[in-house]
Motif scaffolding. Structure first.
Motif, mmCIF file in Angstrom:
data_model
loop_
_atom_site.group_PDB
_atom_site.id
_atom_site.type_symbol
_atom_site.label_atom_id
_atom_site.label_comp_id
_atom_site.label_asym_id
_atom_site.label_seq_id
_atom_site.Cartn_x
_atom_site.Cartn_y
_atom_site.Cartn_z
ATOM 1 N N GLY A 242 0.817 -1.207 0.000
ATOM 2 C CA GLY A 242 0.000 0.000 0.000
ATOM 3 C C GLY A 242 0.850 1.256 0.000
ATOM 4 O O GLY A 242 0.537 2.237 -0.683
ATOM 5 N N GLN A 243 1.944 1.221 0.762
ATOM 6 C CA GLN A 243 2.840 2.371 0.806
ATOM 7 C C GLN A 243 3.549 2.556 -0.530
ATOM 8 O O GLN A 243 3.705 3.681 -1.021
ATOM 9 N N ALA A 244 3.977 1.449 -1.130
ATOM 10 C CA ALA A 244 4.622 1.522 -2.447
ATOM 11 C C ALA A 244 3.679 2.126 -3.472
ATOM 12 O O ALA A 244 4.079 2.950 -4.308
ATOM 13 N N ARG A 245 2.427 1.723 -3.405
ATOM 14 C CA ARG A 245 1.438 2.238 -4.363
ATOM 15 C C ARG A 245 1.231 3.743 -4.174
ATOM 16 O O ARG A 245 1.068 4.482 -5.151
ATOM 17 N N LYS A 246 1.249 4.216 -2.943
ATOM 18 C CA LYS A 246 1.090 5.657 -2.698
ATOM 19 C C LYS A 246 2.243 6.444 -3.317
ATOM 20 O O LYS A 246 2.050 7.499 -3.918
ATOM 21 N N TYR A 247 3.467 5.927 -3.124
ATOM 22 C CA TYR A 247 4.625 6.600 -3.713
ATOM 23 C C TYR A 247 4.488 6.693 -5.236
ATOM 24 O O TYR A 247 4.662 7.759 -5.828
ATOM 25 N N VAL A 248 4.180 5.555 -5.869
ATOM 26 C CA VAL A 248 4.136 5.515 -7.336
ATOM 27 C C VAL A 248 2.955 6.327 -7.862
ATOM 28 O O VAL A 248 3.095 7.079 -8.836
ATOM 29 N N ASP A 249 1.809 6.190 -7.228
ATOM 30 C CA ASP A 249 0.629 6.947 -7.691
ATOM 31 C C ASP A 249 0.884 8.447 -7.654
ATOM 32 O O ASP A 249 0.418 9.188 -8.533
ATOM 33 N N THR A 544 -5.354 7.146 -22.791
ATOM 34 C CA THR A 544 -4.050 6.608 -22.382
ATOM 35 C C THR A 544 -4.135 5.770 -21.108
ATOM 36 O O THR A 544 -3.100 5.390 -20.549
ATOM 37 N N GLU A 545 -5.354 5.470 -20.654
ATOM 38 C CA GLU A 545 -5.515 4.775 -19.371
ATOM 39 C C GLU A 545 -4.787 3.433 -19.330
ATOM 40 O O GLU A 545 -4.310 3.002 -18.276
ATOM 41 N N GLN A 546 -4.706 2.730 -20.478
ATOM 42 C CA GLN A 546 -4.035 1.428 -20.503
ATOM 43 C C GLN A 546 -2.551 1.553 -20.187
ATOM 44 O O GLN A 546 -1.938 0.633 -19.652
ATOM 45 N N PHE A 547 -1.987 2.706 -20.510
ATOM 46 C CA PHE A 547 -0.546 2.909 -20.371
ATOM 47 C C PHE A 547 -0.260 3.657 -19.068
ATOM 48 O O PHE A 547 0.220 4.789 -19.055
ATOM 49 N N LYS A 548 -0.559 2.989 -17.968
ATOM 50 C CA LYS A 548 -0.543 3.628 -16.651
ATOM 51 C C LYS A 548 0.867 3.906 -16.132
ATOM 52 O O LYS A 548 1.024 4.623 -15.140
ATOM 53 N N TRP A 549 1.887 3.328 -16.785
ATOM 54 C CA TRP A 549 3.253 3.527 -16.323
ATOM 55 C C TRP A 549 3.950 4.661 -17.071
ATOM 56 O O TRP A 549 5.174 4.791 -16.998
ATOM 57 N N GLY A 550 3.164 5.470 -17.789
ATOM 58 C CA GLY A 550 3.769 6.558 -18.539
ATOM 59 C C GLY A 550 3.075 7.880 -18.277
ATOM 60 O O GLY A 550 1.974 7.939 -17.727
ATOM 61 N N LYS A 551 3.720 8.965 -18.685
ATOM 62 C CA LYS A 551 3.190 10.316 -18.477
ATOM 63 C C LYS A 551 3.345 11.114 -19.761
ATOM 64 O O LYS A 551 4.107 10.746 -20.665
ATOM 65 N N ASP A 552 2.627 12.225 -19.854
ATOM 66 C CA ASP A 552 2.664 13.087 -21.027
ATOM 67 C C ASP A 552 3.824 14.078 -20.880
ATOM 68 O O ASP A 552 3.791 14.989 -20.051
ATOM 69 N N LEU A 553 4.842 13.894 -21.700
ATOM 70 C CA LEU A 553 6.032 14.735 -21.599
ATOM 71 C C LEU A 553 5.807 16.147 -22.113
ATOM 72 O O LEU A 553 6.658 17.027 -21.900
ATOM 73 N N ALA A 605 9.955 1.847 -4.262
ATOM 74 C CA ALA A 605 8.520 1.641 -4.471
ATOM 75 C C ALA A 605 8.234 1.294 -5.930
ATOM 76 O O ALA A 605 7.432 0.404 -6.229
ATOM 77 N N TYR A 606 8.889 1.995 -6.850
ATOM 78 C CA TYR A 606 8.680 1.734 -8.280
ATOM 79 C C TYR A 606 9.166 0.330 -8.633
ATOM 80 O O TYR A 606 8.505 -0.405 -9.376
#
Length: 617
Positions: A242-249, A544-553, A605-606
């Motif tokens: 749960g803590q790891a998920r908070k960091y990554v989220d 882009t919801e499927q690609f949850k491990w990425g961000k818009d640069l 966490a990642y």
């Protein structure tokens, strides 16, 4: 007389027959899925699966072939009883595996491999997975298989294996036994190609069931056991999940106003998309990224015409890992790779699938062997309409090791694109900058050391891309085409970087092409390969919801960070600097002066959460 010479051949074809029978049984048992296949596709299941069937048969023949050779050398040595016992034991094991696979495939959706080993401590979970299995039917199938194979072996094969006369220890029988034993290496490897056989070699269709049916089940189990890709637990447990998920989220949460900050750089939301993946292209040799000048003049020019991202890092250090990060936006694993397990890559999102659903034609071009590291299975799971590899080119265009020179591949790409219906999405993966760094043009830089050879190979790839772009700009589709260009990973040269050093992972990424509204200033946000697909999809106004491990640069509100892995370790990069960590020793390797202590927790966490996601795929 002839059977004395043909004993090894007869025994080999018995196991080949067994493989064909169990393949037919799998198709028959899953007749509702098989009904979706055409007659030609069913024929291809057997045809494409034949190499793996032969590989399986060859593995099983090693011990009996040694026995046949020993018998041919000594007149009164009788080893056929040993061969018989060995064969009946294998029949029992194969029948058991095949029977278990029939129903586990219904429950799990992939062919049996080493995964069940992770349930040895909790067998109730495995039982729960197949609790509705028809036990009596499966028991009957098991017994029928054992009886069928045992009777055929006992009545047909075994009588031909016993020594009966002097012919069985003649010179001809001896030579035949030795040659057959020595030649087993060819079917074991799946042929004479550079890369040994793997699941990709039998994948041929966009229909998953067809590909699964072509796999030789016992071979698949042995391969999986050998690869040890069945980690039962996450070895990177650094904190509560749960803590790891908070960091990554928190890394991907944007303020409510972030949607209004999106930058639109394309003239159209439906352009053609060309995705060029550059083999081993390191920022250290790209002039526009502050690297050595003169090595990549054409890429430097393209960067000035489009958008250059100056702080992008590869997610890993291998081609197959970079491919998944680039095209699926998925994090890389440390000591393994998800691409090696087709049943896991079936659950990955794919840029190809997204664009295909929007009416794009899709294709993938590579000058080498697509079977390398199971890449072909990944691409077929991605649903590409057309795959082009080294086998689509004459051998005279090959370099010394990997396949087709880059300029030949790019010329073929250009020719095919002229005939493709728009909009199209096409991916091309270069290879000339892979060792041994063969190039078909005179060297630009003097020197015979490995670092200079690598630099010359990067110059050649840049030269080939420059010629391609020059011709592409003359095509009618150019003004509605965006080109995505990024490396699969970096390189230790120049400088011979250690495996963990961030400069080894820094790579070029740029957007260019006629579909861009204008040239833009460089973007300095720190990002990763996993961010490229979401960035592109935001420009195309697609989800882009499927690609949850990425961000818009291209969103100024996006957090600036990159995560990469090396052999059982990771690096985490932010504007404050980089911290690298050894997962085995559980200690920091390097830490830049301004890096705050909390940055290590984000990296851990990642690492923990991304590997947990991999295990659950």
């Amino acid at each position: 007389m002839k059977q004395a010479y043909l004993r090894p051949v007869i025994y080999f074809f018995f196991w080949l027959f067994v493989s064909v029978v169990i393949k037919a049984l799998f198709i028959g048992y899953h007749y509702t899925k098989a009904a979706e296949l055409t007659f030609l596709e069913i024929f291809k299941v057997f045809l494409y699966g034949l190499r793996m069937d032969a590989s399986f048969a060859a593995y099983l023949c090693a011990v009996p072939f040694i026995c046949f050779l020993l018998e041919s050398l000594k007149k009164h040595l009788y080893l056929y009883r040993l061969v018989n016992g060995y064969t009946f034991l294998i029949i029992l094991v194969v029948a058991g595996l095949v029977t278990a696979d029939l129903e586990m495939y219904n429950a799990w959706g992939y062919r049996l491999d080493a995964t069940p080993l992770q349930y040895l401590n909790t067998p109730q979970e495995m039982v729960a997975s197949v609790s509705a299995a028809p036990v009596f039917l499966l028991t009957a199938i098991f017994l029928l298989l054992v009886i069928l194979f045992a009777v055929i072996y006992h009545r047909v094969v075994n009588p031909l294996l016993k020594k009966k006369n002097n012919a069985y220890f003649s010179k001809g029988s001896r030579v035949m036994a030795f040659c057959c034993l020595a030649l087993l290496i060819i079917p074991i490897r799946g042929g004479l190609q550079h890369i040994p056989i793997n699941q990709s070699d039998v994948y041929f269709s966009n229909k998953l069931f067809a590909n699964h049916a072509a796999v030789n089940l016992p071979w698949n189990v042995l391969y999986s056991l050998n690869r040890r890709n069945y980690a039962a637990q996450n070895p990177y447990k650094y904190m509560a999940m749960g803590q790891a998920r908070k960091y990554v989220d928190s890394l991907y949460v944007l303020p409510a106003s972030a949607d209004n900050q999106n930058i639109s750089v394309l003239k159209s939301t439906r352009p053609n998309v060309l995705f060029i993946i550059l083999e081993s292209n390191t920022a250290k040799l790209v002039g526009c990224l502050g690297g050595e000048p003169g090595v990549t003049p054409h890429i430097d020019e393209l960067a000035r015409e489009g958008i250059l991202f100056t702080n992008i890092y590869s997610s890993g250090d291998r081609s197959e890992k970079g491919l998944v990060a680039l095209l699926s936006g998925y994090p890389v694993q440390t000591t393994t790779s998800i691409i090696k397990l087709p049943r896991k890559t079936e659950h990955l999102p794919h840029l190809s699938q997204v664009l295909k659903a929007q009416g794009y034609g899709t294709s993938y071009y590579y000058g080498g062997e697509l079977a390398f590291a199971n890449i072909k299975s990944y691409l077929l799971n991605a649903g590409y309409d057309r795959l082009v590899s080294k086998f689509d080119f004459p051998s005279k265009t090959y370099n010394s090791k990997w396949g087709v020179h880059d300029h030949v591949l790019l010329n073929r790409w250009l020719t095919d694109l002229k005939n493709d219906k728009q909009p199209f999405f096409s991916t091309l993966f270069t290879l000339s900058s892979h060792e041994p760094y063969d190039i078909p043009i005179p060297a630009k830089f003097a020197g015979s050391d490995e670092a200079t050879k690598f630099k010359n190979s990067m110059y050649y790839t840049d030269y080939a891309i420059g010629n391609f772009i020059e011709e592409a700009k003359k095509q009618p589709w150019w003004n509605n085409t965006v080109i995505v260009m990024a490396a699969d990973h970096g390189h230790r040269f120049p400088g011979d970087d250690p495996n963990f050093k961030p400069s080894k992972f820094r790579i070029p990424f740029l957007l260019t092409g006629g579909a861009l509204k204008q040239a833009y200033p460089p973007v300095s946000i720190i990002g990763s390969q996993t961010d490229i697909v979401p960035t592109l999809l935001h420009q195309l106004k697609l989800p882009t919801e499927q690609f949850k491990w990425g961000k818009d640069l291209l969103n100024p509100a996006t957090k600036s960070f990159a995560f990469y892995v090396f052999n059982d370790g990771f690096g985490y990069v932010t504007p404050a600097g980089t911290i690298t960590f050894d997962n085995v020793a559980k200690q920091v390797i390097t830490k830049d002066y301004n890096v705050p202590p909390q940055q290590l927790n984000y990296g851990k966490a990642y690492m923990e959460l991304s590997f947990e996601d991999y295990l659950n795929k």
